[in-house]
Structure formats: structure tokens, C-alpha cells
Enzyme design. Structure first.
Site, PDB file in Angstrom:
ATOM      1  N   HIS A   1       0.838  -1.049  -0.051  1.00  0.00           N
ATOM      2  CA  HIS A   1       0.010  -0.100  -0.044  1.00  0.00           C
ATOM      3  C   HIS A   1       0.845   1.322  -0.077  1.00  0.00           C
ATOM      4  O   HIS A   1       1.578   1.471   0.936  1.00  0.00           O
ATOM      5  CB  HIS A   1      -0.944  -0.107   1.401  1.00  0.00           C
TER       6      HIS A   1
ATOM      7  N   TYR B   1      -9.685   6.003   6.588  1.00  0.00           N
ATOM      8  CA  TYR B   1      -9.844   6.521   7.936  1.00  0.00           C
ATOM      9  C   TYR B   1     -10.687   7.567   7.849  1.00  0.00           C
ATOM     10  O   TYR B   1     -10.560   8.657   7.319  1.00  0.00           O
ATOM     11  CB  TYR B   1      -8.514   7.130   8.697  1.00  0.00           C
TER      12      TYR B   1
ATOM     13  N   PRO C   1      -5.008   1.484  18.148  1.00  0.00           N
ATOM     14  CA  PRO C   1      -4.864   0.681  16.998  1.00  0.00           C
ATOM     15  C   PRO C   1      -4.681   1.761  15.683  1.00  0.00           C
ATOM     16  O   PRO C   1      -4.397   1.479  14.776  1.00  0.00           O
ATOM     17  CB  PRO C   1      -5.928  -0.459  16.650  1.00  0.00           C
TER      18      PRO C   1
ATOM     19  N   LYS D   1       0.392   0.875  14.973  1.00  0.00           N
ATOM     20  CA  LYS D   1       1.730   0.729  15.507  1.00  0.00           C
ATOM     21  C   LYS D   1       2.111  -0.537  16.368  1.00  0.00           C
ATOM     22  O   LYS D   1       3.243  -0.567  16.415  1.00  0.00           O
ATOM     23  CB  LYS D   1       2.088   1.940  15.958  1.00  0.00           C
TER      24      LYS D   1
ATOM     25  N   TYR E   1       3.519   7.438  10.197  1.00  0.00           N
ATOM     26  CA  TYR E   1       2.570   6.128   9.864  1.00  0.00           C
ATOM     27  C   TYR E   1       3.533   5.037   8.907  1.00  0.00           C
ATOM     28  O   TYR E   1       3.291   3.904   9.621  1.00  0.00           O
ATOM     29  CB  TYR E   1       1.817   6.591   8.710  1.00  0.00           C
TER      30      TYR E   1
HETATM   31  P1  RFL Z   1       0.688 -10.622  22.197  1.00  0.00           P
HETATM   32  O1  RFL Z   1       0.361 -10.567  20.825  1.00  0.00           O
HETATM   33  O2  RFL Z   1      -0.402 -10.241  23.275  1.00  0.00           O
HETATM   34  O3  RFL Z   1       1.119 -11.953  22.765  1.00  0.00           O
HETATM   35  C1  RFL Z   1       1.570 -12.089  24.154  1.00  0.00           C
HETATM   36  C2  RFL Z   1       1.319 -13.819  24.154  1.00  0.00           C
HETATM   37  O4  RFL Z   1       1.721 -14.175  25.592  1.00  0.00           O
HETATM   38  C3  RFL Z   1       0.765 -15.010  26.081  1.00  0.00           C
HETATM   39  N1  RFL Z   1       0.573 -14.793  27.508  1.00  0.00           N
HETATM   40  C4  RFL Z   1       1.337 -15.956  28.344  1.00  0.00           C
HETATM   41  N2  RFL Z   1       2.255 -16.978  28.156  1.00  0.00           N
HETATM   42  C5  RFL Z   1       2.625 -17.357  29.256  1.00  0.00           C
HETATM   43  N3  RFL Z   1       2.333 -17.220  30.516  1.00  0.00           N
HETATM   44  C6  RFL Z   1       1.353 -16.140  30.671  1.00  0.00           C
HETATM   45  N4  RFL Z   1       1.137 -15.708  31.988  1.00  0.00           N
HETATM   46  C7  RFL Z   1       1.049 -15.381  29.623  1.00  0.00           C
HETATM   47  N5  RFL Z   1       0.252 -14.229  29.484  1.00  0.00           N
HETATM   48  C8  RFL Z   1       0.107 -14.048  28.156  1.00  0.00           C
HETATM   49  C9  RFL Z   1      -0.537 -14.723  25.407  1.00  0.00           C
HETATM   50  O5  RFL Z   1      -1.523 -15.564  25.162  1.00  0.00           O
HETATM   51  C10 RFL Z   1       0.056 -14.276  23.979  1.00  0.00           C
HETATM   52  O6  RFL Z   1       0.377 -15.198  22.998  1.00  0.00           O
HETATM   53  O7  RFL Z   1       1.898  -9.426  22.347  1.00  0.00           O
HETATM   54  P2  RFL Z   1       3.106  -9.230  21.605  1.00  0.00           P
HETATM   55  O8  RFL Z   1       3.656 -10.546  21.082  1.00  0.00           O
HETATM   56  O9  RFL Z   1       3.789  -8.165  22.090  1.00  0.00           O
HETATM   57  O10 RFL Z   1       2.511  -8.836  20.177  1.00  0.00           O
HETATM   58  C11 RFL Z   1       1.691  -7.599  20.125  1.00  0.00           C
HETATM   59  C12 RFL Z   1       0.653  -7.351  19.171  1.00  0.00           C
HETATM   60  O11 RFL Z   1      -0.203  -8.489  19.289  1.00  0.00           O
HETATM   61  C13 RFL Z   1      -0.356  -6.094  19.192  1.00  0.00           C
HETATM   62  O12 RFL Z   1       0.717  -4.940  19.482  1.00  0.00           O
HETATM   63  C14 RFL Z   1      -0.924  -5.817  17.851  1.00  0.00           C
HETATM   64  O13 RFL Z   1      -1.917  -6.789  17.689  1.00  0.00           O
HETATM   65  C15 RFL Z   1      -1.799  -4.505  18.044  1.00  0.00           C
HETATM   66  N6  RFL Z   1      -2.501  -4.248  16.931  1.00  0.00           N
HETATM   67  C16 RFL Z   1      -1.977  -3.818  15.616  1.00  0.00           C
HETATM   68  N7  RFL Z   1      -0.507  -3.514  15.459  1.00  0.00           N
HETATM   69  C17 RFL Z   1       0.036  -3.028  14.278  1.00  0.00           C
HETATM   70  O14 RFL Z   1       1.335  -2.783  14.291  1.00  0.00           O
HETATM   71  N8  RFL Z   1      -0.955  -2.917  13.379  1.00  0.00           N
HETATM   72  C18 RFL Z   1      -2.055  -3.014  13.200  1.00  0.00           C
HETATM   73  O15 RFL Z   1      -2.654  -2.714  12.164  1.00  0.00           O
HETATM   74  C19 RFL Z   1      -2.962  -3.416  14.494  1.00  0.00           C
HETATM   75  N9  RFL Z   1      -4.409  -3.449  14.447  1.00  0.00           N
HETATM   76  C20 RFL Z   1      -4.044  -4.209  16.705  1.00  0.00           C
HETATM   77  C21 RFL Z   1      -4.713  -4.022  15.563  1.00  0.00           C
HETATM   78  C22 RFL Z   1      -4.680  -4.735  17.746  1.00  0.00           C
HETATM   79  C23 RFL Z   1      -5.899  -4.901  18.005  1.00  0.00           C
HETATM   80  N10 RFL Z   1      -6.436  -5.404  19.080  1.00  0.00           N
HETATM   81  C24 RFL Z   1      -7.315  -6.614  19.067  1.00  0.00           C
HETATM   82  C25 RFL Z   1      -5.996  -4.982  20.468  1.00  0.00           C
HETATM   83  C26 RFL Z   1      -6.041  -4.049  15.493  1.00  0.00           C
HETATM   84  C27 RFL Z   1      -6.637  -4.723  16.696  1.00  0.00           C
HETATM   85  C28 RFL Z   1      -8.223  -4.472  16.763  1.00  0.00           C
HETATM   86  C1  PHB Z   2      -6.241  -3.754  10.292  1.00  0.00           C
HETATM   87  O1  PHB Z   2      -6.176  -4.059   9.067  1.00  0.00           O
HETATM   88  O2  PHB Z   2      -6.765  -4.467  11.233  1.00  0.00           O
HETATM   89  C2  PHB Z   2      -5.905  -2.532  10.700  1.00  0.00           C
HETATM   90  C3  PHB Z   2      -5.327  -1.439   9.877  1.00  0.00           C
HETATM   91  C4  PHB Z   2      -4.918  -0.221  10.350  1.00  0.00           C
HETATM   92  C5  PHB Z   2      -5.288  -0.040  11.595  1.00  0.00           C
HETATM   93  C6  PHB Z   2      -5.702  -0.839  12.337  1.00  0.00           C
HETATM   94  C7  PHB Z   2      -5.968  -1.818  11.880  1.00  0.00           C
HETATM   95  O3  PHB Z   2      -4.834   1.458  11.922  1.00  0.00           O
END
Ligand code: RFL
Ligand code: PHB
Length: 392
Positions: A73, A202, A294, A298, A385
Site C-alpha cells: 500500500h 480512515y 490501533p 503501530k 505512519y
Molecule cells: P501478544 O500478541 O499479546 O502476545 C502475548 C502472548 O503471551 C501469552 N501470555 C502468556 N504466556 C505465558 N504465561 C502467561 N502468564 C501469559 N500471559 C500471556 C499470550 O497468550 C500471547 O500469546 O503480544 P506481542 O507478541 O507483544 O504482540 C503485540 C501485538 O499483538 C499487538 O501490538 C497488535 O496486535 C496491535 N494491533 C495492531 N498493531 C499493528 O502494528 N498494526 C495494526 O494494524 C494493528 N491492529 C492491533 C490492531 C490490535 C488490535 N486489538 C485486538 C488489540 C487491531 C486490533 C483490533
Molecule cells: C487492520 O487491518 O486490522 C488495521 C489496519 C489499520 C489500523 C488498524 C487495524 O490502523
């Protein structure tokens, strides 16, 4: 007692990526994950990767499918007041983003780790961290297959997310935690329909924020701002599509394809930073140390940036015995974390309905119009971004 070099707590993207990069440098690790592999791989989360995250995944040896299936993109659109303004990421900041789901990254990393014979303990219960402060001898205990288990190690990497045990194990006097919970959430759905546009949109709208994203050209990911107290049951698919359509500019609303949702969930929005990110022999990585709303895409990218800094520091330590980069970990990681926290906060406040106050909405429109007129202002958005440069 059994021992390894690094115990990685958490098998999410941070934990598996760190373990895989350490393996590439000949450093041994054991990953302890609370849930099953199937559970972890089913969590629908991030979708957008910065170019530096893509480079790190390639370095880890998991770039093949990503580069083949990911969608490049070069820009995205801001929609407001019935019009749109395109942020030309490539033209203004020199980099593009890649659309590739976190579920796929999780799968690619687990496949690569297992193919390399990695020691990943799924469903590790009651993980506890011991002796990591000062020059102590760190140990990690857990219950696996109903039996108590224990490992000695040189270092512990706390990659266990916001609700994990690692940060919670640090005595309160050693840690400062900054937090803001926003007074709204995101309701997200996944549907097998073609995305409304080739690029992300957005949208700031008097009814609330909306985001049009995707996972492929036949799978869309859409979000609408919702009330914090809303439940998924309050949002049948028809209500979601109607609300999304109402928040998009007319030309997009007219061509929105709808269909049954294959996933639906509500996420709260939070800014959170824990300082420092190192406590003796424990290092916090990714969501365990910081959370961003989100809006700026980032979270996963910041997690990968932490992994980049930490694996290099551990590599230096095991090659030369020098702790210089390990000592610098927290400062270097936090410098990037705070800038991304600022950008995510700013973008959240610009795009969401903050209150019923008309003044607040007019101020947002004035800023969006300024952005649309000013190349330097658009460039500031684009640079943040695509991800800021790493300090040398
Ligand atoms: P995670 O993914 O939370 O993984 C942590 C892992 O640790 C396990 N855990 C344990 N294991 C052993 N003992 C314990 N006591 C434990 N407690 C927990 C958990 O089961 C899990 O498997 O953290 P990590 O690896 O640091 O990764 C971070 C990312 O997952 C997170 O920052 C992103 O998903 C955030 N996010 C986005 N980030 C982006 O860079 N671009 C995006 O487009 C984006 N969109 C999003 C998002 C997060 C979202 N939600 C649901 C919060 C969109 C959404 C909707
Ligand atoms: C996504 O595709 O899940 C997504 C994309 C951009 C964002 C957050 C989530 O800023």
C-alpha cells in the site's frame, strides 16, 4: 536443574520472532505460551506492517509467503466532511506499508520455529519468574501437562502482552506505568467481501470514527467506533453495515459490498507505557511494556522494533561478553515507543468522536482541512505512519 540461555515468556508475535532471531544467531531459547497453538493463531489482530518490520521478518527467514501474498500500500485516505484527502506514503515518506495479517505472521513464525526443532511449550500454566533482579540467577517455573517444571537461564524475555505475568512480577518500586484509557472502543468485523477501496480509508464522521481495511482483495476488515459498554450482541451484521455506510463518503457508501461476518469483536483503546523496560535480567518486549490505540497501526510494529533492539543486544553479549547494548535496550526501545505513542494518541484524537461538543468536531475539521492543504503537514503524518527511522 535444566537450563537454557533465554526463556521467552509468551508465544505471540514478539516471543516467536525473538526466539527465531536468537536461533539464527546460535542462541538457545525456550518459549512458554499459556494458550494452545490453535488459540493463538485464531486471534484476529493487526494487519499492517511497516517496511522495517518486513525487513526483520525477512531476516528471521519468514519473508517468503509475506512478500508473495502481502499487499503493498503506497498510501491511504482520510475521509471527513464528505470529502477525502490521500496521504501519499511513498511520495511523502519514501516507504510503503504491507497488508499481511498477524494471524499469518503467527503461523509463519510457528512453522519456522517448529521446523528448526524449537522448544515451544504450549499451554504452559502458572508461569512464574524468579531471581531476575540484580545479579541474581533467573529461573522460570510453570505447570506443564499437570507437572511442575523449572528452567534456569541467563535472561528472561517478557513477551507476554499487556495481561501477562512478566510486568506483573516487577516490584512496584522499580517500575513507572503511564496509562490512558479512551472513552470508546472499536468494533471490528472480518467478511469475505471485496474491500470498498484498494487503499485504507480512515473516516472522521459526526456519528463516530470508521476504518476500512482488508486482508486480501476478497477479504475485508472494517471497524467502527463504538461505546465502551457495547457488547458484540448489540451489533448484528445489519446494524454494523448500516453504521459503516452512514460514516463513509457517499461514493464509497454506494459501492460498499456487504456479507456475513466471519469474526466480530470489540477492543478497548488504551495508551500505556511502562518504564524502564529492563529489570536486572528481565527484559519487557512488545505489548508487555506498551500499548497504543490501533489508529496508527503501530502495536505490532513497535513490538517488532523492540525485538530488533533486544536480539542484537543479546547477540553482542553472547559473542563478546559486552553488556553495552543490553544496558542501552530500555533507552533505545523507549525512544521509539514514546514517539509512536504520541502519534497514535494524536491520530486517535483527530479521528474519533470525542464528545457531543460542536467545537471539538470543528477543531478536528480545521486540522483535517489544514492537512489536506499542506504538504509538510501531510508529510509529518506519512513519516510517522510508515515508522520513524531507527537511531544509529
Ligand atoms: P501478544 O500478541 O499479546 O502476545 C502475548 C502472548 O503471551 C501469552 N501470555 C502468556 N504466556 C505465558 N504465561 C502467561 N502468564 C501469559 N500471559 C500471556 C499470550 O497468550 C500471547 O500469546 O503480544 P506481542 O507478541 O507483544 O504482540 C503485540 C501485538 O499483538 C499487538 O501490538 C497488535 O496486535 C496491535 N494491533 C495492531 N498493531 C499493528 O502494528 N498494526 C495494526 O494494524 C494493528 N491492529 C492491533 C490492531 C490490535 C488490535 N486489538 C485486538 C488489540 C487491531 C486490533 C483490533
Ligand atoms: C487492520 O487491518 O486490522 C488495521 C489496519 C489499520 C489500523 C488498524 C487495524 O490502523
Amino acid at each position: 536443574m535444566a537450563r537454557t540461555q533465554v526463556v521467552v515468556v509468551g508465544g505471540g508475535p514478539s516471543g516467536l520472532l525473538l526466539s527465531q532471531l536468537l536461533h539464527k544467531h546460535g542462541i538457545e531459547s525456550v518459549v512458554l505460551e499459556r494458550h494452545s497453538r490453535e488459540y493463538v493463531e485464531a486471534r484476529i489482530r493487526a494487519g499492517l506492517l511497516e517496511w522495517s518490520t518486513v525487513a526483520l521478518l525477512e531476516e528471521a527467514g519468514v519473508g517468503t509467503r509475506l512478500l508473495h501474498e502481502g499487499l503493498v500500500h503506497d498510501g491511504f485516505e482520510l475521509a471527513f466532511d464528505g470529502r477525502t484527502h490521500r496521504i501519499d506514503l511513498k511520495g511523502l515518506a519514501g516507504h510503503s506499508m504491507l497488508v499481511y495479517g498477524q494471524t499469518e505472521i503467527q503461523r509463519d513464525l510457528a512453522d519456522a520455529r517448529i521446523a528448526a526443532g524449537a522448544d515451544i511449550v504450549w499451554e504452559a500454566k502458572d508461569v512464574r519468574l524468579h531471581g531476575f533482579l540484580g545479579d541474581g540467577h533467573p529461573r522460570v517455573s510453570w505447570v506443564g501437562a499437570g507437572q511442575p517444571q523449572e528452567l534456569e537461564c541467563d535472561f528472561i524475555a517478557g513477551c507476554d502482552g499487556y495481561h501477562g505475568v512478566s510486568r506483573a512480577s516487577v516490584p512496584a518500586a522499580h517500575i513507572t506505568q503511564h496509562e490512558r484509557v479512551y472513552p470508546f472502543g472499536w468494533l471490528g468485523i472480518l467478511a469475505d467481501v471485496p474491500p470498498v477501496s484498494e487503499e485504507l480509508i480512515y473516516a472522521n464522521h459526526p456519528r463516530g470514527f470508521a476504518l476500512c481495511s482488508m486482508r486480501s482483495m476478497s477479504r475485508s476488515r472494517y471497524y467502527v467506533q463504538c461505546a465502551l459498554e457495547d457488547k458484540v450482541e448489540d451489533w448484528p451484521d445489519e446494524r454494523f453495515w448500516e453504521e459503516l455506510r452512514a460514516r463513509l463518503p457517499a461514493h464509497y457508501a454506494a459501492r460498499l459490498s456487504t456479507g456475513p461476518s466471519i469474526e466480530k469483536g470489540i477492543a478497548p483503546l488504551r495508551s500505556f507505557v511502562a518504564e524502564p523496560m529492563r529489570f536486572g535480567r528481565l527484559f519487557l518486549v512488545g505489548d508487555a511494556a506498551h500499548i497504543v490505540p490501533p489508529t496508527g497501526a503501530k502495536g505490532l510494529n513497535l513490538a517488532a522494533a523492540d525485538v530488533r533492539v533486544l536480539h542484537r543486544a543479546l547477540d553482542e553479549y553472547y559473542r563478546s561478553g559486552s553488556e553495552t547494548l543490553l544496558h542501552a535496550y530500555s533507552t533505545r526501545a523507549l525512544a521509539r515507543v514514546w514517539k509512536a505513542t504520541r502519534f497514535s494518541w494524536w491520530f486517535t484524537m483527530l479521528m474519533h468522536k470525542l464528545s457531543e461538543e460542536a467545537l471539538a468536531y470543528q477543531l478536528q475539521l480545521a486540522e483535517l482541512e489544514y492537512l489536506a492543504q499542506s504538504r509538510p503537514a501531510s508529510q509529518v503524518v506519512a513519516e510517522n505512519y510508515v515508522g520513524l527511522e531507527f537511531a544509529a
